[in-house]
Design a protein around this motif. Sequence first.
Motif, PDB file in Angstrom:
ATOM      1  N   VAL A  83      78.011  40.312  22.683  1.00 27.59           N
ATOM      2  CA  VAL A  83      76.769  40.958  23.118  1.00 27.59           C
ATOM      3  C   VAL A  83      76.855  41.518  24.532  1.00 27.59           C
ATOM      4  N   GLY A  84      77.632  40.894  25.388  1.00 22.08           N
ATOM      5  CA  GLY A  84      77.814  41.422  26.740  1.00 22.08           C
ATOM      6  C   GLY A  84      78.501  42.776  26.737  1.00 22.08           C
ATOM      7  N   PHE A  85      79.418  42.972  25.797  1.00 17.85           N
ATOM      8  CA  PHE A  85      80.116  44.258  25.691  1.00 17.85           C
ATOM      9  C   PHE A  85      79.138  45.357  25.273  1.00 17.85           C
ATOM     10  N   ILE A  86      78.192  45.009  24.395  1.00 21.38           N
ATOM     11  CA  ILE A  86      77.181  45.969  23.970  1.00 21.38           C
ATOM     12  C   ILE A  86      76.245  46.277  25.145  1.00 21.38           C
ATOM     13  N   GLY A  92      74.947  49.881  27.906  1.00 20.74           N
ATOM     14  CA  GLY A  92      73.547  50.307  27.977  1.00 20.74           C
ATOM     15  C   GLY A  92      72.906  50.427  26.612  1.00 20.74           C
ATOM     16  N   ALA A  93      73.469  49.730  25.638  1.00 18.49           N
ATOM     17  CA  ALA A  93      73.010  49.859  24.256  1.00 18.49           C
ATOM     18  C   ALA A  93      71.910  48.875  23.903  1.00 18.49           C
ATOM     19  N   ASP A  94      71.389  48.167  24.881  1.00 19.48           N
ATOM     20  CA  ASP A  94      70.315  47.207  24.611  1.00 19.48           C
ATOM     21  C   ASP A  94      69.102  47.522  25.475  1.00 19.48           C
ATOM     22  N   GLN A  95      68.745  48.782  25.521  1.00 18.36           N
ATOM     23  CA  GLN A  95      67.724  49.243  26.455  1.00 18.36           C
ATOM     24  C   GLN A  95      66.415  48.462  26.334  1.00 18.36           C
ATOM     25  N   SER A 150      68.816  54.151  22.016  1.00 13.19           N
ATOM     26  CA  SER A 150      70.175  54.384  22.490  1.00 13.19           C
ATOM     27  C   SER A 150      71.002  55.404  21.732  1.00 13.19           C
ATOM     28  N   GLY A 151      70.714  55.696  20.507  1.00 14.41           N
ATOM     29  CA  GLY A 151      71.513  56.674  19.787  1.00 14.41           C
ATOM     30  C   GLY A 151      72.768  56.106  19.148  1.00 14.41           C
ATOM     31  N   TYR A 152      72.953  54.804  19.132  1.00 12.01           N
ATOM     32  CA  TYR A 152      73.999  54.101  18.383  1.00 12.01           C
ATOM     33  C   TYR A 152      75.408  54.184  18.955  1.00 12.01           C
ATOM     34  N   GLU A 153      75.705  55.183  19.731  1.00 11.83           N
ATOM     35  CA  GLU A 153      77.068  55.290  20.257  1.00 11.83           C
ATOM     36  C   GLU A 153      77.380  54.157  21.230  1.00 11.83           C
TER      37      GLU A 153
END
Length: 157
Positions: A84-87, A91-94, A133-136
Amino acid sequence: MDIKIKVNGTLICESVSPDLLLLDFLRKHGCYSVKRGCETANCGLCTVLLDGTPVLSCSVLCARADGHEVYTLEGLQEEASGFVGFIADQGADQCGFCNPGFVMNTIALLRENPDPSDDEIRAYLAGNLCRCSGYEGQLRGIRNYLDYINRKKQGKE
């Protein structure tokens, strides 16, 4: 009707109404990572693992889980903590609202396929809606985590 469901390793025996959704049963038992979103099985916010397979708990009757094992994010914190830290680094956990569904599907993916391609990652995450986030970012985070694991295996970390 009387049911027995193992939730996050704990057996729960209870009398429930036949029309009770698994989502409502889990939230009643403190599994607040399981979220009510669209209520049409389209957003992935209510994803749980039923006998190791990701399912949408808003579309599963509690009675269907009788005699089975259910895991929510509350029961998989240790496994989830690896990536989860990598995600988050991407910035994928806005807003974070969709994160539990993404995490549950990522756990299922990595259990089934420890070295997925980007297309396989996208396919597993396709059922999760994210408005921020747009998934990327999720894809990059998972890819960075897998690259990190591979470097560790090769003794480069």
